[in-house]
Design a protein around this motif. Structure first.
Motif, short mmCIF file in Angstrom:
data_model
loop_
_atom_site.label_atom_id
_atom_site.label_comp_id
_atom_site.label_asym_id
_atom_site.label_seq_id
_atom_site.Cartn_x
_atom_site.Cartn_y
_atom_site.Cartn_z
N GLN A 13 0.82 -1.24 -0.04
CA GLN A 13 -0.01 -0.02 0.00
C GLN A 13 0.77 1.23 0.11
N ALA A 14 1.91 1.27 0.53
CA ALA A 14 2.71 2.19 0.92
C ALA A 14 3.52 2.53 -0.38
N ARG A 15 3.80 1.43 -1.16
CA ARG A 15 4.57 1.60 -2.53
C ARG A 15 3.54 2.14 -3.71
N THR A 16 2.43 1.83 -3.66
CA THR A 16 1.38 2.19 -4.62
C THR A 16 0.77 3.37 -4.31
N ALA A 17 0.79 3.89 -2.97
CA ALA A 17 0.07 5.35 -2.53
C ALA A 17 0.26 6.37 -3.44
N ASP A 22 0.28 9.49 2.14
CA ASP A 22 -0.25 8.06 2.20
C ASP A 22 0.91 6.91 2.36
N ARG A 23 2.14 7.17 1.53
CA ARG A 23 3.21 6.33 1.61
C ARG A 23 3.84 6.35 3.17
#
Length: 83
Positions: A13-17, A22-23
């Motif tokens: 989720q952090a990678r694609t935020a 959000d990351r």
């Protein structure tokens, strides 16, 4: 869900935020999950073989007496302010 799976999901989720906030939130969540997993291991009596502070091997007698120990006796005393 296992701790590893939760951490992997938080990292993804952090990678694609879409933005930095959000990351950062995803990375904080992954870090929190990792910390919780570490505390669970300690509470289950899975300490360390080497002292977290000085790096020397924790004697087998100490590991038997305090299986959750992550520091040698000297360093634990310093942590607790006894030395």
């Amino acid at each position: 869900m296992s701790d590893f799976a939760e951490m992997a999901e938080a990292f993804e989720q952090a990678r694609t935020a879409p933005d930095v906030t959000d990351r950062a939130t995803g990375l904080e969540e992954a870090d929190r999950i990792g910390g919780v997993a570490m505390v669970r291991e300690r509470l289950q009596g899975q300490g360390a073989e080497e002292c977290e502070e000085c790096g020397i091997e924790i004697p087998a007698a100490r590991r038997r007496a305090a299986p959750w120990a992550v520091c040698c006796v000297d360093c634990q005393g310093l942590r607790e302010g006894r030395v």
